[in-house]
Write a protein that holds these residues in place. Structure first.
Motif, PDB file in Angstrom:
ATOM      1  N   PRO A 118     112.424  13.637  81.834  1.00  0.00           N
ATOM      2  CA  PRO A 118     112.773  12.510  80.964  1.00  0.00           C
ATOM      3  C   PRO A 118     113.913  12.914  80.032  1.00  0.00           C
ATOM      4  CG  PRO A 118     110.750  13.554  80.227  1.00  0.00           C
ATOM      5  CD  PRO A 118     111.110  14.195  81.518  1.00  0.00           C
ATOM      6  N   PHE A 119     114.709  11.919  79.615  1.00  0.00           N
ATOM      7  CA  PHE A 119     115.756  12.193  78.634  1.00  0.00           C
ATOM      8  C   PHE A 119     115.089  12.508  77.304  1.00  0.00           C
ATOM      9  CE2 PHE A 119     117.943   8.778  81.231  1.00  0.00           C
ATOM     10  CZ  PHE A 119     118.657   9.683  81.991  1.00  0.00           C
ATOM     11  N   LYS A 121     114.845  11.258  74.667  1.00  0.00           N
ATOM     12  CA  LYS A 121     114.935  10.029  73.885  1.00  0.00           C
ATOM     13  C   LYS A 121     113.557   9.397  73.867  1.00  0.00           C
ATOM     14  CE  LYS A 121     119.497   9.014  75.746  1.00  0.00           C
ATOM     15  NZ  LYS A 121     120.531   8.158  75.313  1.00  0.00           N
ATOM     16  N   TYR A 129     117.415   2.886  79.814  1.00  0.00           N
ATOM     17  CA  TYR A 129     118.757   3.435  80.022  1.00  0.00           C
ATOM     18  C   TYR A 129     119.448   2.860  81.263  1.00  0.00           C
ATOM     19  CZ  TYR A 129     122.594   6.620  80.689  1.00  0.00           C
ATOM     20  OH  TYR A 129     123.850   7.117  80.866  1.00  0.00           O
ATOM     21  N   GLY A 130     118.722   2.871  82.405  1.00  0.00           N
ATOM     22  CA  GLY A 130     119.310   2.369  83.642  1.00  0.00           C
ATOM     23  C   GLY A 130     119.738   0.914  83.526  1.00  0.00           C
ATOM     24  N   ILE A 133     122.947   0.541  81.356  1.00  0.00           N
ATOM     25  CA  ILE A 133     124.271   0.911  81.875  1.00  0.00           C
ATOM     26  C   ILE A 133     124.675   0.017  83.040  1.00  0.00           C
ATOM     27  CG2 ILE A 133     124.241   3.310  81.089  1.00  0.00           C
ATOM     28  CD1 ILE A 133     123.500   4.148  83.906  1.00  0.00           C
ATOM     29  N   HIS A 134     123.693  -0.600  83.706  1.00  0.00           N
ATOM     30  CA  HIS A 134     124.063  -1.493  84.800  1.00  0.00           C
ATOM     31  C   HIS A 134     124.128  -2.947  84.351  1.00  0.00           C
ATOM     32  CE1 HIS A 134     124.021   1.703  87.677  1.00  0.00           C
ATOM     33  NE2 HIS A 134     122.826   2.064  87.286  1.00  0.00           N
ATOM     34  N   ARG A 183     111.485   4.867  85.078  1.00  0.00           N
ATOM     35  CA  ARG A 183     112.917   4.846  84.823  1.00  0.00           C
ATOM     36  C   ARG A 183     113.677   4.516  86.112  1.00  0.00           C
ATOM     37  NH1 ARG A 183     114.949  10.429  82.755  1.00  0.00           N
ATOM     38  NH2 ARG A 183     114.627  10.974  84.920  1.00  0.00           N
TER      39      ARG A 183
END
Lengths: 274, 435
Positions: A118-119, A121, A129-130, A133-134, A183
């Motif tokens: 995991p990040f 975060k 997150y995914g 950004i998309h 995620r």
């Protein structure tokens, strides 16, 4: 695990048209060769991954199964001196063709790694997150919905709903791995690649992940690399056995584990080597 | 098992084994002792150094003032009676002080005695009087009690650096001046104040007027230019080399070797480079913080690049894979994940590089920042000097009072260095994340 499709299934055959309607080829590899510098890591591999099924790659260490997995979403692009030849398709599109955007491709083919990563975060941001950004969510509430559904699907929501703002790295190993799966599915991929997703987990966490994989099969196509043959037998519908960079045998899982055609497969499955 | 009593070999072995264990313990104790001794020696050197600087320098933070009755004589200041700023500003305030000391000090009638009396007051005191008048022109024509700064010699006398026992010819304060000072002290007209001028003023030929304000501002502008140049260039270079550059490429290797070598180049060489390129070729202003900053940026660049690269290397590859796996582009991987995680390391490296640059003297000597500059610089292109160069200049001055100033300036420089390192530690603590 019940699998009614097994009886009427046609074992490994290159032609797509002869498939029964229930089994559609999602990803296919044709004559794939991979070189790391001078090392010939994969030798002329042909295989099909069917939609809504779990395909397991098994074989001794260094047999090329992880290499093939990483070729399927072009993770190998990042490795210096790695060359790939042959054809690999997702829904009939060549994923190595020039007009394929790698970033877009990886959104369609998600990946879960050996070690939960995991990040550093919050749990929410890990999943969000995914989609962020998309640009999958227009509004905050859309994003909330994606995050909550993804966590729900991995069965993590009940465990973490009151601490979504806590760091994802504070979860237990099994929860972290499910967070990584959440995620991955948050960007609605078509295929999820799993590289030994349970090798760093205890048996109870492993059982949960296996259960989850079986549930996810309904909506996604899954390819899993595993060292654990019981796991392959438990979760997958089809199994591919690799040895020294070659695909030795690929068939229905039951077939491979009960009456393998190849003596290498037989040897590996019965624990003579590997 | 062998029976020890019946087996001589085993018994001997047991004895030698015990001896071996004893020797091993003794060696370990000895080794630890050496370590403690080394730390003790290092610490005592540090204490010695700091103590000698502080003992020598703390006096510079105080100044001596004497109280005199000053008659703001209209005949001197404003013969026309117009009270306009130009006349008041250009008047000869020294004559007010001459009159004031003549009144106060007994026997200050002849020229020689008057000169001695006047020498007790700082030559800068007249500017203080001028500022008083300009601020409040109404005091012209009145007599005021004014605290005036003494000259450095009287300051030294008050601080006990001038011994009264030696004969008059061998000390910087005459017998008459001693008498006057004592009479002032007896009347309570001598006081010690905090020397704000030392922190805010520019350099001066008069030790009592000299301050490091100009050098602090000069250092500030220089560091600003250095930071603005070295940080972005250093971080971008490191990010490219670490994340995007092809591995095992001859050119990349060559660049890497050269960056590592640059970190070891003596700083004066960078000064020569700055002189040749920035001053002679590009004809940028001499003695200016902008050139000093550019020169120091060259020197700091390798430090920042190396620190940033190691910070980037320390980010686990699994984070990169995770981001790539959900479909982040390589730039998104770097900006969203790798850089934020590497930030504490990058900042620490940068601040340590900046601290190094703050303490650097040699390259700045080459580009003319060693000049005597009285004005406080108003911008990066004004002539300026920096803290370490100011220390170097003062250390060169023969007056006793500058010894004190030098040590005090070192204390100020050390304060800034400690401050920067403390900030580095704080930032690292604040941004550090575990994974």
């Amino acid at each position: 695990m019940a699998n009614t499709q097994l009886q009427d299934a046609d074992p490994r055959d290159g032609a797509v048209s002869s498939r029964p309607a229930a089994r559609r080829t999602k990803m296919a590899a044709r004559d794939v060769n991979v070189f790391y510098g001078d090392t010939h890591a994969l030798k002329g591999v042909d295989l099909d991954v069917y939609e809504h099924e779990v395909t397991a790659f098994i074989g001794p260490s260094g047999c090329g199964k992880s290499t093939l997995l990483r070729c399927l979403n072009r993770m190998n692009d990042m490795i210096e001196g790695c060359r790939v030849s042959g054809e690999m398709t997702l829904d009939g599109r060549d994923i190595y063709s020039r007009d394929i955007d790698v970033v877009q491709l990886r959104a369609e083919i998600g990946m879960v790694f050996q070690k939960p990563n995991p990040f550093p975060k919050s749990i929410y941001d890990n999943v969000a997150y995914g989609p962020r950004i998309h640009g999958l969510a227009r509004t905050k509430s859309d994003l909330d919905e994606i995050v909550l559904t993804s966590l729900e699907k991995t069965g993590l929501l009940d465990e973490v709903h009151d601490r979504l703002d806590q760091p994802g790295t504070g979860l237990s190993g099994g929860q972290q791995q499910r967070l990584c799966i959440a995620r991955a599915i948050a960007v609605s991929p078509k295929v999820i690649l799993m590289d030994e997703p349970c090798s760093a987990l205890d048996p109870i966490a492993t059982a949960r992940i296996e259960e989850l994989i079986d549930e996810l099969r309904e909506n996604y196509t899954i390819v899993i690399v595993t060292h654990n043959m019981q796991q392959a037998a438990r979760v997958s519908q089809r199994t591919a056995f690799f040895h020294l960079g070659s695909l030795i045998e690929m068939d229905e899982t039951e077939q491979v584990f009960t009456s393998p055609k190849n003596e290498h497969t037989q040897g590996y499955i019965t624990g003579r080597y590997g | 098992m062998t029976d020890l009593a019946n087996d001589p070999t085993a018994a001997r072995e047991a004895a030698s084994a015990a001896a071996r264990v004893r020797r091993r313990y003794a060696a370990e104790r000895r080794f630890r002792l050496y370590g403690i001794l080394a730390i003790g020696a290092a610490l005592s050197f540090l204490v010695l150094l700091l103590a000698s600087i502080v003992l020598r320098g703390y006096g510079a933070f105080t100044a001596t003032e004497v109280e005199l009755d000053v008659f703001f004589d209209p005949a001197v200041l404003d013969p026309s009676g117009a009270l306009d700023r130009a006349t008041l500003g250009g008047a000869d305030y020294r004559r007010l002080i001459i009159a004031a000391v003549g009144d106060r000090f007994e026997g200050a009638e002849d020229r020689r005695a008057k000169r001695e009396a006047l020498a007790m007051i700082s030559t800068g005191a007249r500017f203080d009087l001028r500022d008083m008048v300009l601020e409040n022109p109404g005091i012209v024509g009145t007599t005021r009690k004014v605290w005036l700064q003494t000259s450095a010699d009287i300051d030294m006398l008050r601080k006990g650096f001038i011994t009264r026992e030696v004969s008059e010819g061998e000390r910087r304060v005459s017998d008459r001046q001693l008498g006057w000072f004592d009479s002032l002290a007896a009347d309570g007209q001598v006081r010690t104040v905090f020397n704000t001028r030392f922190l805010t003023g520019g350099d001066s030929r008069e030790p009592e007027r000299a301050g490091i304000g100009g050098a602090i501002v000069g250092s500030l502008f220089t560091m600003l230019v250095t930071l603005l140049l070295a940080f972005p260039f250093g971080v971008m270079t490191a990010v490219y080399l670490e994340e995007f550059a092809p591995k095992n490429n001859k050119w990349v290797d060559l660049i890497e070797v050269n960056i590592n070598n640059l970190a070891a180049v003596p700083s004066i060489v960078f000064g020569l480079l700055g002189l040749a390129v920035f001053l002679n070729f590009f004809e940028l202003p001499r003695s200016a913080p902008v050139v000093g900053g550019m020169t120091l940026a060259l020197m700091t660049l390798p430090t920042i690049i190396i620190a940033t690269r190691s910070a980037l290397k320390a980010v686990p590859p699994s984070i990169r894979e995770a981001a790539l796996g959900v479909g982040a582009s390589s730039i998104q991987v770097v900006t969203h994940h790798v850089l934020p995680l590497a930030l504490p390391g990058i900042l620490t490296g940068t601040i340590i590089g900046m601290a190094q640059a703050l303490g650097e003297t040699a390259p700045l000597l080459m580009i003319g920042m060693v000049a005597f500059i009285v004005d406080i610089p108003g911008g990066p292109t004004d002539p300026a000097t920096v803290l370490p160069v100011q220390i170097f200049l003062w250390a060169d001055s023969p007056e006793r009072a500058f010894v004190e100033k030098t040590a005090a300036a070192i204390m100020v420089l050390l304060f800034f260095l400690i401050l920067m390192n403390a900030i580095a530690i704080l930032l690292r603590r604040r941004f550090e994340r575990r994974w």
